[in-house]
Design a protein around this motif. Structure first.
Motif, PDB file in Angstrom:
ATOM      1  N   LYS A 285      52.343  39.729  14.452  1.00  0.00           N
ATOM      2  CA  LYS A 285      53.609  39.691  13.721  1.00  0.00           C
ATOM      3  C   LYS A 285      53.864  41.055  13.049  1.00  0.00           C
ATOM      4  O   LYS A 285      54.971  41.587  13.091  1.00  0.00           O
ATOM      5  CB  LYS A 285      53.523  38.573  12.669  1.00  0.00           C
ATOM      6  N   ARG A 286      52.805  41.586  12.453  1.00  0.00           N
ATOM      7  CA  ARG A 286      52.922  42.901  11.797  1.00  0.00           C
ATOM      8  C   ARG A 286      53.328  43.972  12.808  1.00  0.00           C
ATOM      9  O   ARG A 286      54.162  44.841  12.524  1.00  0.00           O
ATOM     10  CB  ARG A 286      51.574  43.254  11.150  1.00  0.00           C
ATOM     11  N   ILE A 287      52.755  43.885  14.001  1.00  0.00           N
ATOM     12  CA  ILE A 287      53.086  44.878  15.032  1.00  0.00           C
ATOM     13  C   ILE A 287      54.560  44.784  15.408  1.00  0.00           C
ATOM     14  O   ILE A 287      55.267  45.780  15.430  1.00  0.00           O
ATOM     15  CB  ILE A 287      52.177  44.696  16.272  1.00  0.00           C
ATOM     16  N   SER A 288      55.016  43.556  15.679  1.00  0.00           N
ATOM     17  CA  SER A 288      56.396  43.448  16.159  1.00  0.00           C
ATOM     18  C   SER A 288      57.431  43.608  15.040  1.00  0.00           C
ATOM     19  O   SER A 288      58.554  44.015  15.294  1.00  0.00           O
ATOM     20  CB  SER A 288      56.603  42.131  16.901  1.00  0.00           C
ATOM     21  N   GLU A 289      57.044  43.309  13.797  1.00  0.00           N
ATOM     22  CA  GLU A 289      58.034  43.420  12.719  1.00  0.00           C
ATOM     23  C   GLU A 289      57.980  44.731  11.936  1.00  0.00           C
ATOM     24  O   GLU A 289      58.994  45.202  11.431  1.00  0.00           O
ATOM     25  CB  GLU A 289      57.868  42.248  11.741  1.00  0.00           C
ATOM     26  N   GLU A 290      56.775  45.306  11.815  1.00  0.00           N
ATOM     27  CA  GLU A 290      56.663  46.517  10.989  1.00  0.00           C
ATOM     28  C   GLU A 290      56.332  47.782  11.765  1.00  0.00           C
ATOM     29  O   GLU A 290      56.782  48.865  11.414  1.00  0.00           O
ATOM     30  CB  GLU A 290      55.584  46.316   9.910  1.00  0.00           C
ATOM     31  N   TRP A 291      55.489  47.637  12.801  1.00  0.00           N
ATOM     32  CA  TRP A 291      55.040  48.847  13.491  1.00  0.00           C
ATOM     33  C   TRP A 291      55.925  49.208  14.680  1.00  0.00           C
ATOM     34  O   TRP A 291      56.032  50.382  15.029  1.00  0.00           O
ATOM     35  CB  TRP A 291      53.577  48.701  13.959  1.00  0.00           C
ATOM     36  N   ALA A 292      56.539  48.211  15.286  1.00  0.00           N
ATOM     37  CA  ALA A 292      57.399  48.501  16.434  1.00  0.00           C
ATOM     38  C   ALA A 292      58.632  47.597  16.434  1.00  0.00           C
ATOM     39  O   ALA A 292      58.901  46.896  17.405  1.00  0.00           O
ATOM     40  CB  ALA A 292      56.608  48.343  17.731  1.00  0.00           C
ATOM     41  N   PRO A 293      59.413  47.613  15.338  1.00  0.00           N
ATOM     42  CA  PRO A 293      60.556  46.702  15.256  1.00  0.00           C
ATOM     43  C   PRO A 293      61.676  47.118  16.209  1.00  0.00           C
ATOM     44  O   PRO A 293      61.986  48.306  16.310  1.00  0.00           O
ATOM     45  CB  PRO A 293      61.003  46.836  13.794  1.00  0.00           C
ATOM     46  N   SER A 294      62.217  46.149  16.889  1.00  0.00           N
ATOM     47  CA  SER A 294      63.307  46.459  17.822  1.00  0.00           C
ATOM     48  C   SER A 294      64.532  46.981  17.059  1.00  0.00           C
ATOM     49  O   SER A 294      65.333  47.726  17.600  1.00  0.00           O
ATOM     50  CB  SER A 294      63.661  45.227  18.650  1.00  0.00           C
ATOM     51  N   THR A 295      64.625  46.605  15.770  1.00  0.00           N
ATOM     52  CA  THR A 295      65.749  47.104  14.951  1.00  0.00           C
ATOM     53  C   THR A 295      65.693  48.611  14.757  1.00  0.00           C
ATOM     54  O   THR A 295      66.672  49.230  14.351  1.00  0.00           O
ATOM     55  CB  THR A 295      65.708  46.453  13.551  1.00  0.00           C
ATOM     56  N   ARG A 296      64.534  49.208  15.031  1.00  0.00           N
ATOM     57  CA  ARG A 296      64.419  50.665  14.941  1.00  0.00           C
ATOM     58  C   ARG A 296      64.235  51.254  16.348  1.00  0.00           C
ATOM     59  O   ARG A 296      63.610  52.302  16.515  1.00  0.00           O
ATOM     60  CB  ARG A 296      63.231  51.008  14.021  1.00  0.00           C
ATOM     61  N   ASN A 297      64.786  50.548  17.330  1.00  0.00           N
ATOM     62  CA  ASN A 297      64.714  51.024  18.729  1.00  0.00           C
ATOM     63  C   ASN A 297      63.292  51.190  19.249  1.00  0.00           C
ATOM     64  O   ASN A 297      63.018  52.085  20.031  1.00  0.00           O
ATOM     65  CB  ASN A 297      65.415  52.381  18.895  1.00  0.00           C
ATOM     66  N   MET A 298      62.383  50.311  18.791  1.00  0.00           N
ATOM     67  CA  MET A 298      60.997  50.488  19.194  1.00  0.00           C
ATOM     68  C   MET A 298      60.578  49.402  20.185  1.00  0.00           C
ATOM     69  O   MET A 298      61.030  48.265  20.106  1.00  0.00           O
ATOM     70  CB  MET A 298      60.056  50.415  17.985  1.00  0.00           C
ATOM     71  N   THR A 299      59.697  49.772  21.076  1.00  0.00           N
ATOM     72  CA  THR A 299      59.053  48.788  21.963  1.00  0.00           C
ATOM     73  C   THR A 299      57.548  49.008  21.861  1.00  0.00           C
ATOM     74  O   THR A 299      57.106  50.021  21.321  1.00  0.00           O
ATOM     75  CB  THR A 299      59.481  48.974  23.433  1.00  0.00           C
TER      76      THR A 299
END
Ligand SMILES: [Zn+2]
Ligand SMILES: [Zn+2]
Length: 421
Positions: A285-299
Motif C-alpha cells: 500500500k505504501r508503495i502504490s500510495e506514497e512511493w509510486a502514486p499514479s497521481t504523480r504520474n508514477m508506475t
C-alpha cells in the motif's frame, strides 16, 4: 591439516562466479571427495547446465527422518583489481587468512561438512539417521533454478528430511551467529514521467521532480527503520530495509557542457527486505500510495518473494518455541556446539536471503549457521577471507553437530518436546 587446507583451496580455486560459474568443475570436485569418503553420489539436473550434487551417508535406521546439509556452489563476482590477493587463487597470508571469493559465502561450509564426515568415518562412527549433502547452484541469483527445484522434486520428498542446515554469517566476536528465519527479498523499480522542458525553467511535475519526491519518501521510511536498529530496539533482521541500488535519467551533458534539458522519464530501483512477521500488504500500500502514486504520474514494477509458510506470531519465533516440532533440533545444536567448546548467540532473523526459505516452504525446519567466529563479515565484499584455524574449528563444530543430530532418536515424526530431551 595441510591436506585439509589444500582441499579447501582447490574448491575455492574453481571459479563459480556469476555470470559463468564453472558448475561442472565444482561438481567433479565434490564427487571426487564423495568417492574418497565412500558416500553415495548423484548429479541431478533439474535445469540444463545447473547441476545439483546430492551425496548420501546411509544411517542404521532408515525409517527416521534424515539430516540435510545444504550449501551453494556459486559465488558472487569479484572486482579483481580491488583485491590484495586474487579472488580465485586462495592464497594464505602470514596470519593464516585464506583469501578467496566464497571463503565465507559459502564454500567453507560445503567442505567443512565433508571434512567433518571424513573425521567421523575415520573414528569409526556410524550414524543412526541418514545424512544427505546437497551442493546447489544459483543461490546468488535467487535459487529458483537450484534449491527450489530440488525441494519441489519427488527425490526430495523421498529423502524424508527432518532438519536442514544452511548458511549463516560470520561473527566478529567469539559467539557464533545462528538464524531461524530470514527476510524476504523484494525488488522495486519506480518510474516517473513528466513533461520535458528547458533546463532553465521552473515548473511542476517534471519527471525528475516526481521521482525525487518519491525518493525523499523512501528515505524517510528507511530512516525510521534504521533508527530502530540504531536505538537498539530492533535487530538488523527485524526491520524492513530499503536501499536504492539503481538510478537513471537524462544524459550527463546533452548539449556539450550545458545541462539544459529536463528529461521526460526517470527511474530508480530498490532492494527491499521484509522480516517474516511484517505485513506485506501494508508495504504494498505504501508503495502504490506514497512511493509510486499514479497521481504523480508514477508506475512501478515489484518482484516479491512471499514465503509459503509465514508465521503469524508477532515475535516471529513461533517455530523455535518449546511446543514446536523443530525445537528438539535447536536444543541438540546448542548441546553439540557447547560440547565442541563453541558459543552460540541468540537465534536471529537472517538479514539477507538464503536457500533455507525453500526448505521452510516445504514445512521443514532449517537452521542458518556458518561456523565463523572472530571473523569480520566479508560476504560479497572485496578481500573476503577466512582464517585457516577458524576453518578447522568449524569442522569440529560440524563433527559434533552431525554426531548429535544423527544419534538423536526422537519419535519418527520428530515431534519431540522439551520433555523428551
Ligand atoms: Zn550464500
Ligand atoms: Zn551470498
Amino acid at each position: 591439516s595441510t591436506e585439509i587446507i589444500t582441499r579447501f583451496q582447490q574448491f575455492l580455486q574453481i571459479n563459480t562466479a556469476h555470470p559463468n560459474p564453472k558448475y561442472y568443475e565444482a561438481a567433479d570436485f565434490i564427487i571426487s571427495q564423495a568417492k574418497s569418503l565412500n558416500l553415495g553420489f548423484e548429479t541431478l539436473e533439474f535445469v540444463k547446465g545447473k547441476p545439483v550434487v546430492l551425496l548420501k551417508w546411509t544411517g542404521k535406521n532408515q525409517n527416521l527422518p534424515s539430516i540435510l546439509l545444504n550449501s551453494h556452489t556459486d559465488v558472487v563476482p569479484a572486482e579483481h583489481s580491488k583485491w590484495i590477493n586474487p579472488p580465485f587463487d586462495a592464497n594464505v597470508d602470514e596470519l593464516g587468512d585464506i583469501y578467496a571469493r566464497g571463503s565465507q559465502d559459502m564454500k567453507c561450509v560445503g567442505l567443512q561438512y565433508l571434512e567433518a564426515i571424513r573425521r567421523l568415518k575415520t573414528s569409526g562412527f556410524q550414524p543412526i539417521r541418514t545424512v544427505y549433502l546437497s551442493f546447489v547452484p544459483d543461490e546468488e541469483i535467487g535459487g529458483r533454478t537450484g534449491a527450489k527445484k530440488l525441494t519441489e522434486s519427488e527425490i526430495f520428498s523421498k529423502m524424508n528430511v527432518g532438519i536442514v542446515l544452511d548458511e549463516g554469517l560470520a561473527s566478529p566476536n567469539e559467539t557464533y551467529r545462528i538464524f531461524y528465519a530470514e527476510r524476504s527479498a523484494w525488488s522495486l523499480v519506480i518510474k516517473a514521467t513528466g513533461s520535458p522542458g528547458h533546463g532553465a525553467k521552473l515548473y511542476d511535475n517534471s519527471a525528475m521532480e516526481n521521482l525525487l519526491k518519491s525518493i525523499e519518501s523512501v528515505r524517510r521510511f528507511r530512516a525510521s527503520q534504521f533508527d530502530m536498529v540504531k536505538a537498539g530496539l530492533k535487530a538488523e533482521g527485524e526491520v524492513i530495509s530499503v536501499n536504492m541500488a539503481f538510478l537513471q535519467s537524462g544524459t550527463p551533458s546533452p548539449t556539450g557542457f550545458v545541462m539544459n534539458l529536463q528529461p521526460s522519464e526517470a527511474e530508480a530501483g530498490f532492494d527491499i527486505r521484509l522480516p517474516p512477521f511484517a505485513d506485506p500488504a501494508s508495504l504494498e500500500k505504501r508503495i502504490s500510495e506514497e512511493w509510486a502514486p499514479s497521481t504523480r504520474n508514477m508506475t512501478f514494477e515489484l518482484r516479491q518473494y512471499k514465503p509459503k509458510t509465514p508465521t503469524d506470531d508477532k515475535s516471529g519465533k513461533a517455530h523455535i518455541s518449546p511446543t514446536d516440532s523443530s525445537y528438539a533440533w535447536w536444543k541438540l545444536l546448542e548441546k553439540a556446539v557447547k560440547k565442541a567448546n563453541g558459543k552460540l548467540g541468540k537465534p536471529e532473523v537472517f538479514p539477507a536471503s538464503t536457500d533455507a526459505k525453500y526448505f521452510r516452504d516445504q514445512g521443514i525446519p532449517a537452521i542458518g549457521f556458518s561456523p565463523m567466529a572472530s571473523t569480520p563479515i566479508l560476504l560479497h565484499d572485496h578481500n573476503e577471507f577466512l582464517n585457516q584455524a577458524e576453518y578447522l574449528k568449524g569442522i569440529q563444530m560440524y563433527e559434533s553437530i552431525i554426531k548429535e543430530f544423527t544419534s538423536y532418536v526422537g519419535s519418527d515424526s520428530d515431534k519431540a518436546s522439551r520433555e523428551e530431551l
